[in-house]
Design a protein around this motif. Structure first.
Motif, mmCIF file in Angstrom:
data_model
loop_
_atom_site.group_PDB
_atom_site.id
_atom_site.type_symbol
_atom_site.label_atom_id
_atom_site.label_comp_id
_atom_site.label_asym_id
_atom_site.label_seq_id
_atom_site.Cartn_x
_atom_site.Cartn_y
_atom_site.Cartn_z
ATOM 1 N N ILE A 87 16.977 26.884 -45.856
ATOM 2 C CA ILE A 87 16.040 27.028 -46.986
ATOM 3 C C ILE A 87 16.694 26.569 -48.284
ATOM 4 O O ILE A 87 16.070 25.876 -49.110
ATOM 5 C CB ILE A 87 15.564 28.491 -47.093
ATOM 6 N N LYS A 88 17.948 26.917 -48.470
ATOM 7 C CA LYS A 88 18.668 26.539 -49.696
ATOM 8 C C LYS A 88 18.871 25.019 -49.781
ATOM 9 O O LYS A 88 19.108 24.485 -50.873
ATOM 10 C CB LYS A 88 20.009 27.265 -49.770
ATOM 11 N N THR A 89 18.801 24.318 -48.636
ATOM 12 C CA THR A 89 18.920 22.854 -48.672
ATOM 13 C C THR A 89 17.558 22.187 -48.869
ATOM 14 O O THR A 89 17.470 20.957 -48.841
ATOM 15 C CB THR A 89 19.554 22.327 -47.368
ATOM 16 N N GLY A 90 16.515 22.994 -49.020
ATOM 17 C CA GLY A 90 15.189 22.449 -49.319
ATOM 18 C C GLY A 90 14.214 22.461 -48.156
ATOM 19 O O GLY A 90 13.059 22.035 -48.297
ATOM 20 N N CYS A 91 14.623 22.938 -46.988
ATOM 21 C CA CYS A 91 13.719 22.979 -45.826
ATOM 22 C C CYS A 91 12.716 24.124 -45.978
ATOM 23 O O CYS A 91 13.054 25.201 -46.469
ATOM 24 C CB CYS A 91 14.516 23.171 -44.531
ATOM 25 N N PHE A 98 20.308 34.907 -39.735
ATOM 26 C CA PHE A 98 19.893 34.976 -41.140
ATOM 27 C C PHE A 98 20.673 33.952 -41.970
ATOM 28 O O PHE A 98 20.089 33.225 -42.786
ATOM 29 C CB PHE A 98 20.112 36.381 -41.693
ATOM 30 N N GLN A 99 21.994 33.887 -41.760
ATOM 31 C CA GLN A 99 22.820 32.917 -42.493
ATOM 32 C C GLN A 99 22.328 31.491 -42.252
ATOM 33 O O GLN A 99 22.235 30.687 -43.189
ATOM 34 C CB GLN A 99 24.279 33.014 -42.027
ATOM 35 N N LEU A 132 13.151 33.883 -43.673
ATOM 36 C CA LEU A 132 11.959 33.221 -44.210
ATOM 37 C C LEU A 132 11.251 34.120 -45.222
ATOM 38 O O LEU A 132 10.991 33.715 -46.362
ATOM 39 C CB LEU A 132 10.995 32.869 -43.073
ATOM 40 N N THR A 133 10.926 35.335 -44.808
ATOM 41 C CA THR A 133 10.119 36.218 -45.668
ATOM 42 C C THR A 133 10.869 36.596 -46.938
ATOM 43 O O THR A 133 10.260 36.707 -48.006
ATOM 44 C CB THR A 133 9.694 37.477 -44.897
ATOM 45 N N PRO A 138 8.190 19.966 -37.893
ATOM 46 C CA PRO A 138 9.076 20.768 -38.744
ATOM 47 C C PRO A 138 10.072 19.893 -39.495
ATOM 48 O O PRO A 138 10.342 18.754 -39.097
ATOM 49 C CB PRO A 138 9.787 21.670 -37.732
ATOM 50 N N ASP A 139 10.597 20.434 -40.588
ATOM 51 C CA ASP A 139 11.663 19.710 -41.291
ATOM 52 C C ASP A 139 13.037 20.296 -40.949
ATOM 53 O O ASP A 139 14.061 19.836 -41.451
ATOM 54 C CB ASP A 139 11.442 19.695 -42.812
ATOM 55 N N ALA A 140 13.053 21.331 -40.087
ATOM 56 C CA ALA A 140 14.315 21.912 -39.630
ATOM 57 C C ALA A 140 14.063 22.685 -38.339
ATOM 58 O O ALA A 140 12.946 23.146 -38.080
ATOM 59 C CB ALA A 140 14.918 22.834 -40.680
#
Length: 342
Positions: free
Chosen positions: A178-182, A171-172, A208-209, A245-247
């Motif tokens: 996600i917080k970096t924009g991915c 999760f971390q 994600l959800t 994918p971007d990550a």
């Protein structure tokens, strides 16, 4: 010629005394004169006499041996866990017998049978990826031998258990991406029958959800193993698709590192085009270019705590004992393979 160890009878014959006199002298019995004790001790040293610890243990109903079974012992994870366990038992008078199952249930069952015949006082086990039955473990418990399950769970088997919080680590990792924009984050997950892999996948999906991103089934792939080759093979298939994918969040560091040359070969950059995160914090992960962002696990502490819990169980009768469930906390280690927080 087969080597024969010196026995009590050999010492007795050399000194022309009885074996019982030798035994009492070696155990410092007050019934034996000091001169006799000194002669026995000197002869024992001269003959390089070593007492049979297993036989002594059987007389005391304790062998002071702990059995350990792991899928493999050459990699960093299990070698480090065993190191922690060894450091704990070093001052307890106990010894370890370590068996490698090679991810084979049949081999695991055979090792357990061998340890049972050796009358070990306890067992610490990380089950194989093929283990779906608890029957062999139940036999150990029914015979009064305490069992600690670590790293990988055996659901529905009641015992002490020590794990790392794989869900929290995953999760971390994904929440950070996600917080970096991915947004298009792929998961290269391990075999679905392993609890560690299922927990990491669940952490990935929940991250994600909870951030409002619908998981894309095309970005969720299962690798057959945990080696760089597995990562290399599966990333080729993924990057040949239209939706790149971007990550990538990989099940472990080795799989993540296996993807690196393929990503670069395709003309993509890490992390500018694809961020990459592994799991385990293997010692070599910081030396790649770019260095790998990963999830650190307290592996040494995993082995140490497993040993401490097993010893506590050995020293207490079942009526006095409550099984423990311990979950150790992982930590995200951010390096160059993922974008920094904006």
């Amino acid at each position: 010629m087969k080597r024969r160890h010196a026995t009590l009878s050999d010492i007795a014959k050399a000194l022309n005394v009885s074996a019982s006199t030798v035994s009492r002298a070696l155990h410092d019995s007050p019934l034996i004169r000091k001169e006799t004790k000194d002669s026995v001790i000197a002869m024992a040293k001269a003959l390089n006499y070593q007492p049979n610890q297993q036989a002594i243990g059987l007389l005391n109903k304790k062998t002071k041996i702990i059995g350990v079974i792991v899928p493999e012992i050459t990699g960093y994870f299990f070698a480090t866990a065993i190191n922690g366990l060894q450091d704990f038992v070093e001052n307890t008078g106990y010894k370890l017998i370590i068996g490698q199952s090679n991810e084979s249930f049949d081999q695991e069952a055979k090792l357990m049978e061998t340890l049972s015949l050796a009358r070990v006082d306890g067992l610490i086990i990380s089950p194989t990826s093929e283990t779906t039955s608890n029957i062999h473990l139940e036999k150990f418990r029914e015979s009064g031998i305490p069992v600690v399950v670590f790293d990988r769970d055996c659901p529905n088997f009641l015992s002490d258990k020590v794990f790392v919080d794989d869900y929290e680590g995953a999760f971390q990792a994904v929440d950070y991406l996600i917080k970096t924009g991915c947004r298009k984050i792929a998961h290269l997950g391990g075999p679905a029958n392993l609890t560690t892999c299922r927990c990491r996948k669940r952490g990935y999906l929940d991250a994600l959800t909870q951030n409002g991103i619908t998981p894309d089934p095309q970005l969720i792939l299962e690798v057959p193993g945990f080696t760089p080759d597995c990562g290399e093979e599966i990333i080729r298939d993924l990057l040949d698709r239209e939706a790149i994918p971007d990550a990538i969040f990989a099940v472990n560091d080795a799989v993540a590192i296996g993807t690196m040359p393929v990503i670069l070969e395709k003309g993509l950059r890490i992390p500018q085009d694809i961020s990459l995160i592994g799991f385990d914090d293997e010692p070599y992960s910081q030396y790649f270019m770019p260095s790998l962002t990963t999830v650190w696990q307290p592996v040494y502490e995993l082995g140490l705590l497993s040993g401490r819990i097993l010893m506590n169980h050995i020293l207490h009768s079942p009526e006095e004992y409550d099984y423990r469930y311990e979950l150790l906390k992982p930590e995200l280690i951010v390096r160059q393979s993922s974008k920094p927080l904006v």
